[in-house]
Design an enzyme around this catalytic site. Structure first.
Site, mmCIF file in Angstrom:
data_model
loop_
_atom_site.group_PDB
_atom_site.id
_atom_site.type_symbol
_atom_site.label_atom_id
_atom_site.label_comp_id
_atom_site.label_asym_id
_atom_site.label_seq_id
_atom_site.Cartn_x
_atom_site.Cartn_y
_atom_site.Cartn_z
ATOM 1 N N GLY A 80 2.365 -2.850 4.692
ATOM 2 C CA GLY A 80 0.989 -2.637 4.259
ATOM 3 C C GLY A 80 0.925 -1.778 3.015
ATOM 4 O O GLY A 80 1.920 -1.586 2.309
ATOM 5 N N ASN A 81 -0.260 -1.270 2.730
ATOM 6 C CA ASN A 81 -0.450 -0.398 1.577
ATOM 7 C C ASN A 81 -1.483 0.668 1.929
ATOM 8 O O ASN A 81 -2.013 0.694 3.042
ATOM 9 C CB ASN A 81 -0.866 -1.198 0.338
ATOM 10 C CG ASN A 81 -2.112 -2.027 0.570
ATOM 11 O OD1 ASN A 81 -3.189 -1.483 0.808
ATOM 12 N ND2 ASN A 81 -1.967 -3.347 0.518
ATOM 13 N N ARG A 82 -1.785 1.537 0.977
ATOM 14 C CA ARG A 82 -2.608 2.719 1.261
ATOM 15 C C ARG A 82 -4.108 2.510 0.996
ATOM 16 O O ARG A 82 -4.877 3.458 1.053
ATOM 17 C CB ARG A 82 -2.117 3.902 0.406
ATOM 18 C CG ARG A 82 -0.683 4.300 0.689
ATOM 19 C CD ARG A 82 -0.266 5.484 -0.195
ATOM 20 N NE ARG A 82 1.146 5.810 -0.056
ATOM 21 C CZ ARG A 82 1.651 6.561 0.896
ATOM 22 N NH1 ARG A 82 0.843 7.084 1.802
ATOM 23 N NH2 ARG A 82 2.949 6.808 0.946
#
Length: 403
Positions: free
Chosen positions: A205-207
């Site tokens: 995923g990412n932030r």
């Protein structure tokens, strides 16, 4: 001088939620006059509204008649917001009836007017109500789409009053000077960050928090647009007035965006979409075993923004309608401007919002800064500030491109 707000309250069970909306206005420095209908006072009494607002409250044109309240209140307001707006109240407003203080106020107001409907699903969907909503919107009023959820009794469906804080945010945008320049436009906004499953527990995923995409959706609603928000793994309250489609992976986000884009005027791809996903998702949790773990092989995810641009090009060649304006977002850690220009050339979008990301930059923060690159014009630099401000500038640029 404090902004002068008239809070109209219709006669529905959701009237109690307007107390929270009143609190948000007063605590943020607004001068609020509450104007309930007669039926609203059966749900929340006059004494409550007077105590919370610090002003006398009446539903009648005959009270304090020497002050001519049926004219003065509306003419002196900077904003009128009606929450909840019942089917009956919107019908009377649409037809110009003036049989109480609130409907008189709506007739005399020359400021922006926001309606936040609340009613049972069947009432909202009835052709009469939809015709009245269309009439109010044609006259420049902002009618926020009701939320989906629990209604009176055991019923659930579309018709729930949106969260008071979300209504307040829309009103705040309107008071800042937002115009209804997107009225009648269908808008698609993606937000958040996709998650690509490794096994039932883990993911790539990412932030991204979704804050920027939600600000874009909320601002579009405040400017009169019909908004579909495709939200990827976002833990934020639904923006009032937006239809929210929840997704998890890049593949799901692609399907939702392409489907919504078929009859959209504008698509804004603000979501952070993972570039890669595991070739194979394990059916059970990967166990820790002696030795090195097995490698995870990745494959590319579809480039949704580029696909939108290419599909539009082909559709236009065939004379078929497709989004007039496509906006992309590019998160970069280095060579921000050079990478952004290269992406703009590849993606086929009209505008590309390029911002630098990193620790305490963009992702998960309440503020943002960006450079907006245009396929046919000079770049526009947006200094660091609240994400709502950036959203407003982006919509200014979009509105200027709509025919």
């Amino acid at each position: 001088m404090k902004p002068r707000v008239v809070l109209g309250v219709g006669g529905g069970i959701a009237a109690y939620k307007a107390c929270e909306l009143l609190r948000l206005f007063t605590e943020s420095g607004h001068d609020v006059r509450v104007v309930p209908t007669r039926d609203a006072l059966k749900f929340v009494g006059e004494a409550t509204w007077a105590a919370l607002s610090g002003k006398a409250v009446s539903a009648e044109v005959w009270d304090a008649v020497e002050e001519v309240p049926h004219v003065r209140i509306g003419k002196s307001a900077d904003l009128v917001v009606v929450a909840p707006a019942t089917a009956d109240l919107m019908a009377r407003a649409a037809h110009g009836l003036a049989n109480d203080l609130l409907t008189n106020t709506l007739l005399t107001a020359r400021c922006p007017v926001v309606f936040a409907p609340a009613m049972h699903t069947e009432m909202w969907e009835h052709p009469a109500t939809q015709a009245n909503v269309a009439t109010l919107r044609e006259r420049g009023a902002i009618v926020v789409e009701p939320a989906v959820g629990r209604l009176t009794g055991v019923d659930t469906g579309k018709g729930r009053l949106p969260d008071p804080e979300e209504i307040f945010r829309i009103c705040r945008d309107v008071l800042k000077g937002s115009t209804a320049d997107l009225a009648g436009r269908r808008v698609v906004v993606s937000a958040g960050g996709t998650r690509e499953a490794i096994d039932p527990v883990r993911f790539i995923g990412n932030r991204s928090s979704g804050l920027q995409g939600y600000a874009l959706a909320r601002t579009a609603v405040a400017r009169g647009a019909e908004v579909t928000l495709v939200a990827a793994n976002v833990g934020l309250p639904d923006p009032a007035g937006a239809r929210v489609v929840r997704v998890e992976s890049a593949i799901q986000l692609r399907e939702a965006v392409l489907a919504a884009a078929e009859d959209a005027d504008v698509v804004v791809m603000a979501a952070a979409v993972a570039d890669f996903r595991p070739v194979r998702q394990q059916a059970t949790k990967i166990k820790k075993t002696p030795g090195e773990p097995e490698p995870i092989y990745l494959t590319k995810n579809p480039d949704i923004l580029a696909e939108l641009g290419e599909t539009r090009r082909k559709q236009r060649e065939q004379g078929q309608p497709y989004p007039e304006v496509i906006v992309g977002f590019a998160a970069e850690t280095d060579d921000v401007l050079a990478n952004g220009r290269a992406k703009l050339a590849r993606k086929g979008c009209d505008l590309l919002v390029v911002n630098q990301v990193g620790e305490n930059l963009a992702f998960g923060t309440p503020d943002n800064a960006a450079i907006v690159l245009a396929a046919d014009g000079d770049p526009v630099e947006i200094p660091r500030g609240p994400k709502e401000d950036l959203a407003g500038i982006v919509w200014d640029l979009v509105a200027g491109r709509l025919v």
